[in-house]
Scaffold this motif. Structure first.
Motif, PDB file in Angstrom:
ATOM      1  N   ASN A  31       0.826  -1.212   0.000  1.00  0.00           N
ATOM      2  CA  ASN A  31       0.000   0.000   0.000  1.00  0.00           C
ATOM      3  C   ASN A  31       0.859   1.261   0.000  1.00  0.00           C
TER       4      ASN A  31
ATOM      5  N   VAL B 151       4.567  -1.999   5.633  1.00  0.00           N
ATOM      6  CA  VAL B 151       3.149  -2.011   5.306  1.00  0.00           C
ATOM      7  C   VAL B 151       2.534  -0.694   5.762  1.00  0.00           C
TER       8      VAL B 151
ATOM      9  N   THR C  14       1.129   8.657   6.990  1.00  0.00           N
ATOM     10  CA  THR C  14       2.276   7.862   6.537  1.00  0.00           C
ATOM     11  C   THR C  14       3.557   8.683   6.403  1.00  0.00           C
TER      12      THR C  14
ATOM     13  N   PHE D   5       4.872  -1.762  10.349  1.00  0.00           N
ATOM     14  CA  PHE D   5       3.575  -1.243   9.964  1.00  0.00           C
ATOM     15  C   PHE D   5       3.529   0.244  10.314  1.00  0.00           C
TER      16      PHE D   5
ATOM     17  N   GLU E 146      -0.790   1.413   6.476  1.00  0.00           N
ATOM     18  CA  GLU E 146      -2.188   1.164   6.798  1.00  0.00           C
ATOM     19  C   GLU E 146      -2.896   2.468   7.131  1.00  0.00           C
ATOM     20  N   GLU E 147      -4.182   2.522   6.818  1.00  0.00           N
ATOM     21  CA  GLU E 147      -4.989   3.668   7.212  1.00  0.00           C
ATOM     22  C   GLU E 147      -5.267   3.567   8.700  1.00  0.00           C
TER      23      GLU E 147
ATOM     24  N   THR F 245      -4.053  -8.144  11.681  1.00  0.00           N
ATOM     25  CA  THR F 245      -3.589  -6.789  11.394  1.00  0.00           C
ATOM     26  C   THR F 245      -3.819  -5.979  12.654  1.00  0.00           C
TER      27      THR F 245
ATOM     28  N   VAL G 156       1.038   3.250  10.428  1.00  0.00           N
ATOM     29  CA  VAL G 156      -0.412   3.464  10.451  1.00  0.00           C
ATOM     30  C   VAL G 156      -0.707   4.954  10.583  1.00  0.00           C
TER      31      VAL G 156
END
Length: 159
Positions: A67, A122, A144, A139, A124-125, A97, A141
């Motif tokens: 993403n 990764v 970004t 990750f 993530e929203e 997740t 989150v």
């Protein structure tokens, strides 16, 4: 022609490091290597960091993104010359997740599938910006770009 920020430069010391503002980027010289950031360490100090990674684990290794968005350009601007290569991939999670059990998702395009055995970032929203890790996965989150700067500062030993 004048530069976008009027050609002005200023400097700030934070956490024992001297940052110089140049063309809208905070630049930092570490042993002759120059790194650039959108935000200073004090501007990302509220981000929860819960991962274990060091610069050496990325040097000379492939780096994969899931993403990708705005944060990827920040990370690559700093790591591109050190990593072997980079690529967008799909994430094969262990079923979890940050939001709980992973939903079945369709991988857009013909992308390879990687898991946390690879150096994987990764994006993530989320409503709250945070950075956490699992094995070789990181990750990022929420915001970004801010999260990517916090990640870089942590990996480089600045915060």
């Amino acid at each position: 022609l004048m530069s976008a920020d009027g050609g002005g430069k200023n400097s700030v010391s934070e956490n024992g490091f001297d940052f110089v503002r140049d063309a809208g980027v905070w630049k930092l010289d570490i042993g002759g290597d120059v790194f650039g950031f959108k935000y200073l360490p004090s501007e990302v100090s509220d981000i929860d960091l819960n991962f274990s990674a060091q610069f050496g684990m990325y040097s000379g290794q492939p780096l994969y993104f899931v993403n990708p968005g705005e944060g990827v350009s920040e990370i690559l601007a700093n790591f591109d010359r050190y990593i072997l290569r980079y690529q967008e991939v799909c994430f094969a999670s262990n079923g979890m997740t940050s939001a709980g059990p992973a939903n079945e998702s369709v991988c857009e395009g013909d992308l390879p599938v990687k898991d946390c055995g690879s150096n994987l970032i990764v994006f993530e929203e989320g409503n709250e910006t945070r950075v956490y890790g699992e094995d070789n996965c990181v990750f990022i989150v929420g915001d970004t770009l801010r999260g990517s700067d916090a990640f870089l500062y942590e990996v480089l030993g600045i915060i």
